[in-house]
Design a protein around this motif. Structure first.
Motif, PDB file in Angstrom:
ATOM      1  N   PRO A   1     -26.374   6.036  -8.413  1.00 29.71           N
ATOM      2  CA  PRO A   1     -27.394   5.152  -7.844  1.00 29.71           C
ATOM      3  C   PRO A   1     -26.774   3.835  -7.372  1.00 29.71           C
ATOM      4  CG  PRO A   1     -28.124   6.075  -9.926  1.00 29.71           C
ATOM      5  CD  PRO A   1     -26.675   6.432  -9.780  1.00 29.71           C
ATOM      6  N   ALA A   2     -27.168   3.396  -6.178  1.00 28.15           N
ATOM      7  CA  ALA A   2     -26.567   2.178  -5.621  1.00 28.15           C
ATOM      8  C   ALA A   2     -27.467   1.579  -4.555  1.00 28.15           C
ATOM      9  CB  ALA A   2     -25.195   2.498  -5.026  1.00 28.15           C
ATOM     10  N   ARG A   3     -27.176   0.329  -4.231  1.00 25.22           N
ATOM     11  CA  ARG A   3     -27.822  -0.354  -3.109  1.00 25.22           C
ATOM     12  C   ARG A   3     -26.766  -0.662  -2.059  1.00 25.22           C
ATOM     13  NH1 ARG A   3     -32.921  -2.083  -3.517  1.00 25.22           N
ATOM     14  NH2 ARG A   3     -33.888  -2.017  -5.581  1.00 25.22           N
ATOM     15  N   ILE A   4     -26.976  -0.158  -0.856  1.00 25.13           N
ATOM     16  CA  ILE A   4     -26.060  -0.416   0.251  1.00 25.13           C
ATOM     17  C   ILE A   4     -26.351  -1.819   0.780  1.00 25.13           C
ATOM     18  CG2 ILE A   4     -25.317   0.303   2.546  1.00 25.13           C
ATOM     19  CD1 ILE A   4     -26.476   3.110   1.818  1.00 25.13           C
ATOM     20  N   THR A   5     -25.310  -2.649   0.847  1.00 25.54           N
ATOM     21  CA  THR A   5     -25.502  -4.018   1.320  1.00 25.54           C
ATOM     22  C   THR A   5     -24.890  -4.262   2.698  1.00 25.54           C
ATOM     23  OG1 THR A   5     -23.519  -4.757   0.150  1.00 25.54           O
ATOM     24  CG2 THR A   5     -25.621  -4.950  -1.014  1.00 25.54           C
ATOM     25  N   GLN A   6     -23.916  -3.429   3.075  1.00 22.02           N
ATOM     26  CA  GLN A   6     -23.274  -3.585   4.387  1.00 22.02           C
ATOM     27  C   GLN A   6     -22.503  -2.312   4.703  1.00 22.02           C
ATOM     28  OE1 GLN A   6     -19.691  -6.067   4.844  1.00 22.02           O
ATOM     29  NE2 GLN A   6     -20.731  -7.107   6.525  1.00 22.02           N
ATOM     30  N   VAL A   7     -22.364  -2.015   5.993  1.00 21.65           N
ATOM     31  CA  VAL A   7     -21.459  -0.958   6.440  1.00 21.65           C
ATOM     32  C   VAL A   7     -20.627  -1.494   7.587  1.00 21.65           C
ATOM     33  CG1 VAL A   7     -22.868   1.016   5.709  1.00 21.65           C
ATOM     34  CG2 VAL A   7     -23.181   0.085   7.979  1.00 21.65           C
ATOM     35  N   GLN A   8     -19.370  -1.104   7.609  1.00 21.99           N
ATOM     36  CA  GLN A   8     -18.487  -1.398   8.735  1.00 21.99           C
ATOM     37  C   GLN A   8     -18.027  -0.067   9.291  1.00 21.99           C
ATOM     38  OE1 GLN A   8     -15.478  -4.096   7.270  1.00 21.99           O
ATOM     39  NE2 GLN A   8     -16.775  -5.848   7.712  1.00 21.99           N
ATOM     40  N   VAL A   9     -18.192   0.100  10.596  1.00 18.12           N
ATOM     41  CA  VAL A   9     -17.940   1.386  11.234  1.00 18.12           C
ATOM     42  C   VAL A   9     -16.963   1.201  12.387  1.00 18.12           C
ATOM     43  CG1 VAL A   9     -19.008   3.354  12.393  1.00 18.12           C
ATOM     44  CG2 VAL A   9     -20.289   2.104  10.650  1.00 18.12           C
ATOM     45  N   LEU A  10     -15.876   1.971  12.375  1.00 22.33           N
ATOM     46  CA  LEU A  10     -14.930   2.006  13.482  1.00 22.33           C
ATOM     47  C   LEU A  10     -15.207   3.283  14.263  1.00 22.33           C
ATOM     48  CD1 LEU A  10     -12.492   0.854  14.974  1.00 22.33           C
ATOM     49  CD2 LEU A  10     -11.025   2.083  13.356  1.00 22.33           C
TER      50      LEU A  10
ATOM     51  N   GLY B   1     -17.366   8.855  22.790  1.00 21.80           N
ATOM     52  CA  GLY B   1     -18.492   9.759  22.599  1.00 21.80           C
ATOM     53  C   GLY B   1     -19.757   9.002  22.251  1.00 21.80           C
ATOM     54  N   THR B   2     -20.549   9.597  21.372  1.00 20.99           N
ATOM     55  CA  THR B   2     -21.818   9.026  20.960  1.00 20.99           C
ATOM     56  C   THR B   2     -21.823   8.852  19.447  1.00 20.99           C
ATOM     57  OG1 THR B   2     -22.843  10.254  22.780  1.00 20.99           O
ATOM     58  CG2 THR B   2     -24.330   9.290  21.165  1.00 20.99           C
ATOM     59  N   PRO B   3     -21.279   7.731  18.943  1.00 21.58           N
ATOM     60  CA  PRO B   3     -21.165   7.528  17.503  1.00 21.58           C
ATOM     61  C   PRO B   3     -22.523   7.420  16.801  1.00 21.58           C
ATOM     62  CG  PRO B   3     -19.722   6.030  18.696  1.00 21.58           C
ATOM     63  CD  PRO B   3     -20.642   6.649  19.690  1.00 21.58           C
ATOM     64  N   ARG B   4     -22.593   8.100  15.657  1.00 18.96           N
ATOM     65  CA  ARG B   4     -23.802   8.054  14.833  1.00 18.96           C
ATOM     66  C   ARG B   4     -23.407   8.159  13.372  1.00 18.96           C
ATOM     67  NH1 ARG B   4     -29.256  11.669  15.504  1.00 18.96           N
ATOM     68  NH2 ARG B   4     -30.533  10.440  14.063  1.00 18.96           N
TER      69      ARG B   4
ATOM     70  N   VAL C   1     -23.439  10.528   2.913  1.00 16.95           N
ATOM     71  CA  VAL C   1     -23.318  10.425   4.371  1.00 16.95           C
ATOM     72  C   VAL C   1     -23.562  11.819   4.941  1.00 16.95           C
ATOM     73  CG1 VAL C   1     -21.795   9.868   6.285  1.00 16.95           C
ATOM     74  CG2 VAL C   1     -21.708   8.514   4.187  1.00 16.95           C
ATOM     75  N   SER C   2     -24.695  11.980   5.632  1.00 16.11           N
ATOM     76  CA  SER C   2     -25.064  13.296   6.159  1.00 16.11           C
ATOM     77  C   SER C   2     -24.623  13.492   7.606  1.00 16.11           C
ATOM     78  CB  SER C   2     -26.568  13.511   6.034  1.00 16.11           C
ATOM     79  OG  SER C   2     -27.269  12.517   6.747  1.00 16.11           O
ATOM     80  N   THR C   3     -24.489  12.398   8.367  1.00 16.16           N
ATOM     81  CA  THR C   3     -24.015  12.478   9.753  1.00 16.16           C
ATOM     82  C   THR C   3     -22.888  11.480   9.930  1.00 16.16           C
ATOM     83  OG1 THR C   3     -26.243  13.022  10.521  1.00 16.16           O
ATOM     84  CG2 THR C   3     -24.666  12.319  12.191  1.00 16.16           C
ATOM     85  N   TYR C   4     -21.782  11.975  10.469  1.00 18.00           N
ATOM     86  CA  TYR C   4     -20.582  11.160  10.680  1.00 18.00           C
ATOM     87  C   TYR C   4     -19.983  11.638  12.001  1.00 18.00           C
ATOM     88  CZ  TYR C   4     -16.178   8.860   9.361  1.00 18.00           C
ATOM     89  OH  TYR C   4     -15.075   8.056   9.303  1.00 18.00           O
ATOM     90  N   THR C   5     -20.514  11.118  13.098  1.00 15.03           N
ATOM     91  CA  THR C   5     -20.137  11.600  14.427  1.00 15.03           C
ATOM     92  C   THR C   5     -19.410  10.510  15.202  1.00 15.03           C
ATOM     93  OG1 THR C   5     -22.116  12.983  14.436  1.00 15.03           O
ATOM     94  CG2 THR C   5     -21.030  12.627  16.551  1.00 15.03           C
ATOM     95  N   ALA C   6     -18.250  10.848  15.766  1.00 13.98           N
ATOM     96  CA  ALA C   6     -17.445   9.948  16.605  1.00 13.98           C
ATOM     97  C   ALA C   6     -17.096   8.649  15.884  1.00 13.98           C
ATOM     98  CB  ALA C   6     -18.136   9.676  17.938  1.00 13.98           C
ATOM     99  N   CYS C   7     -16.782   8.775  14.603  1.00 14.42           N
ATOM    100  CA  CYS C   7     -16.353   7.635  13.799  1.00 14.42           C
ATOM    101  C   CYS C   7     -14.944   7.899  13.278  1.00 14.42           C
ATOM    102  CB  CYS C   7     -17.278   7.419  12.605  1.00 14.42           C
ATOM    103  SG  CYS C   7     -18.984   7.061  13.036  1.00 14.42           S
ATOM    104  N   THR C   8     -14.101   6.875  13.278  1.00 19.39           N
ATOM    105  CA  THR C   8     -12.762   6.991  12.709  1.00 19.39           C
ATOM    106  C   THR C   8     -12.807   6.746  11.213  1.00 19.39           C
ATOM    107  OG1 THR C   8     -11.774   6.248  14.775  1.00 19.39           O
ATOM    108  CG2 THR C   8     -10.432   6.045  12.795  1.00 19.39           C
ATOM    109  N   ALA C   9     -13.492   5.685  10.805  1.00 18.03           N
ATOM    110  CA  ALA C   9     -13.615   5.338   9.390  1.00 18.03           C
ATOM    111  C   ALA C   9     -14.848   4.471   9.196  1.00 18.03           C
ATOM    112  CB  ALA C   9     -12.380   4.600   8.903  1.00 18.03           C
ATOM    113  N   VAL C  10     -15.408   4.568   7.995  1.00 16.24           N
ATOM    114  CA  VAL C  10     -16.559   3.751   7.622  1.00 16.24           C
ATOM    115  C   VAL C  10     -16.288   3.167   6.242  1.00 16.24           C
ATOM    116  CG1 VAL C  10     -19.016   3.742   7.046  1.00 16.24           C
ATOM    117  CG2 VAL C  10     -18.195   5.137   8.957  1.00 16.24           C
ATOM    118  N   THR C  11     -16.566   1.878   6.071  1.00 14.45           N
ATOM    119  CA  THR C  11     -16.520   1.263   4.759  1.00 14.45           C
ATOM    120  C   THR C  11     -17.945   0.898   4.383  1.00 14.45           C
ATOM    121  OG1 THR C  11     -14.294   0.376   5.139  1.00 14.45           O
ATOM    122  CG2 THR C  11     -15.587  -0.618   3.362  1.00 14.45           C
ATOM    123  N   VAL C  12     -18.371   1.409   3.227  1.00 15.36           N
ATOM    124  CA  VAL C  12     -19.717   1.147   2.722  1.00 15.36           C
ATOM    125  C   VAL C  12     -19.594   0.154   1.560  1.00 15.36           C
ATOM    126  CG1 VAL C  12     -21.766   2.147   1.665  1.00 15.36           C
ATOM    127  CG2 VAL C  12     -20.487   3.463   3.367  1.00 15.36           C
ATOM    128  N   PHE C  13     -20.298  -0.954   1.675  1.00  9.90           N
ATOM    129  CA  PHE C  13     -20.339  -1.955   0.604  1.00  9.90           C
ATOM    130  C   PHE C  13     -21.632  -1.724  -0.172  1.00  9.90           C
ATOM    131  CE2 PHE C  13     -17.664  -3.608   3.876  1.00  9.90           C
ATOM    132  CZ  PHE C  13     -16.615  -4.221   3.199  1.00  9.90           C
TER     133      PHE C  13
END
Length: 91
Positions: free
Chosen positions: A21-30, A34-37, A77-89
């Motif tokens: 269980p957690a609360r997402i406070t920020q995401v950084q997406v590279l 294409g069509t990133p999602r 994370v159920s969809t990770y399209t056209a992303c190199t990396a994601v950092t979830v805070f």
């Protein structure tokens, strides 16, 4: 852990963050071309709590207001399209 303790996890594919269980406070997406999602659900097969579309080939930072987005079971994370990396805070 106090309410101000923020942690982060970097991912390079869809799946569970394995943080419970957690609360997402920020995401950084590279993103790539294409069509990133990027979509997050509350656990595998749970309800969608965050669904974002991005512009291609850029770095995006999304701040979640107030107490963040609550995932009662796990951050998944159920969809990770056209992303190199994601950092979830989260906390």
């Amino acid at each position: 852990m106090s309410s101000s303790d923020i942690q982060s996890k970097r991912i390079t594919a869809a799946g569970s963050l394995g943080v419970g269980p957690a609360r997402i406070t920020q995401v950084q997406v590279l993103t790539t071309t294409g069509t990133p999602r990027f979509t997050v659900t509350d656990g595998s097969g749970g309800s969608t709590v965050l669904d974002l579309d991005f512009s291609a080939s850029s770095l995006h930072s999304v701040n979640i207001p107030n107490d963040g987005i609550r995932c009662a079971t796990d951050v998944f994370v159920s969809t990770y399209t056209a992303c190199t990396a994601v950092t979830v805070f989260y906390r």
